[in-house]
Design an enzyme around this catalytic site. Structure first.
Site, short mmCIF file in Angstrom:
data_model
loop_
_atom_site.label_atom_id
_atom_site.label_comp_id
_atom_site.label_asym_id
_atom_site.label_seq_id
_atom_site.Cartn_x
_atom_site.Cartn_y
_atom_site.Cartn_z
N GLN A 144 36.37 40.12 38.89
CA GLN A 144 36.51 40.05 37.43
C GLN A 144 35.48 39.12 36.79
O GLN A 144 35.26 39.17 35.58
CB GLN A 144 37.92 39.58 37.04
CG GLN A 144 39.01 40.59 37.37
CD GLN A 144 40.37 40.06 36.95
OE1 GLN A 144 41.01 39.32 37.70
NE2 GLN A 144 40.81 40.42 35.76
N LEU A 154 43.38 40.47 32.43
CA LEU A 154 42.31 39.86 31.62
C LEU A 154 41.12 40.81 31.46
O LEU A 154 40.34 40.66 30.54
CB LEU A 154 41.84 38.54 32.26
CG LEU A 154 42.87 37.40 32.22
CD1 LEU A 154 42.32 36.18 32.95
CD2 LEU A 154 43.23 37.04 30.78
N HIS A 197 48.81 42.35 42.20
CA HIS A 197 47.85 42.72 41.16
C HIS A 197 46.44 42.22 41.53
O HIS A 197 45.46 42.98 41.45
CB HIS A 197 48.31 42.10 39.82
CG HIS A 197 47.39 42.35 38.66
ND1 HIS A 197 47.76 43.09 37.56
CD2 HIS A 197 46.12 41.94 38.43
CE1 HIS A 197 46.73 43.13 36.70
NE2 HIS A 197 45.73 42.43 37.21
N GLU A 198 46.36 40.96 41.96
CA GLU A 198 45.05 40.38 42.27
C GLU A 198 44.43 40.98 43.53
O GLU A 198 43.22 41.22 43.59
CB GLU A 198 45.15 38.85 42.42
CG GLU A 198 45.66 38.12 41.18
CD GLU A 198 44.94 38.50 39.90
OE1 GLU A 198 43.73 38.79 39.94
OE2 GLU A 198 45.60 38.52 38.84
N HIS A 227 42.74 44.15 42.83
CA HIS A 227 41.39 43.98 42.25
C HIS A 227 40.32 43.96 43.34
O HIS A 227 39.22 44.44 43.14
CB HIS A 227 41.30 42.65 41.48
CG HIS A 227 41.70 42.75 40.03
ND1 HIS A 227 41.07 43.59 39.14
CD2 HIS A 227 42.63 42.09 39.31
CE1 HIS A 227 41.61 43.45 37.93
NE2 HIS A 227 42.58 42.55 38.01
#
Ligand code: ZN
Length: 175
Positions: A51, A90, A131-132, A135
């Site tokens: 991110q 984000l 969730h992370e 990614h």
């Protein structure tokens, strides 16, 4: 420390698989500090390296009770029991959709200093970790939506330039 630029939906790095970290050095520790600062300023509760434009397997998190960084995290166990809850990201600013996640997970990872760690996360923290870690595999939370909801979410996102111009979520208070 420094605030890093957060990549948003449409940036191909968010769809890429991140590489294992092999060097646990001062540069990695500095990136952890910068990501924690960037996440808190956003504000957010989790932030993965892709991110901020770094295609490596690392994320930071802070859920008020505790915080930290996980390097090369791997989920070794998912609870069969799942729970659906509103989730945001984000990299998809201003949008929240209900996502089903396991209520608890076991994660094997390394700390930024290279030491090994095994943790069990439950509830909100388990959601953040799932969730992370998604990614790091190029998976966004909108990819986890049920097909109908995903279609609706994508339409909604398209109407708002894919998160580049978030919808006015809550009207400003007028005095
Ligand atoms: Zn996210």
């Amino acid at each position: 420390m420094a605030i890093l630029e957060i990549r948003t939906l449409g940036d191909p790095i968010l769809k890429s698989r991140a590489a294992e970290v092999t060097t646990f050095d001062a540069e990695l520790a500095r990136l952890v500090d910068d990501m924690l600062e960037t996440m808190r300023a956003a504000p957010g509760v989790g932030l993965a390296a892709p991110q901020v434009g770094r295609l490596i397997r690392m994320f930071v998190w802070d859920d008020a009770e505790d915080h930290g960084a996980m390097v090369n995290p791997k989920i070794t166990w998912f609870s069969e029991e799942t729970e659906e809850a509103e989730e945001g990201c984000l990299s998809v600013p201003g949008f929240y959709f209900p996502v089903a996640r396991s209520v608890s997970v076991k994660v094997r990872a390394r700390r930024p200093d290279g030491t090994h760690v095994d943790v069990t996360a439950e509830g909100f923290r388990a959601r953040v970790f799932q969730h992370e870690i998604d990614h790091l595999d190029g998976i966004l939370f909108i990819d986890r939506l049920a097909p109908d909801l995903r279609k609706e979410a994508m339409r909604n996102l398209r109407d708002h330039d894919f998160g580049m111009s978030p919808p006015p979520s809550k009207p400003a208070k007028t005095l």
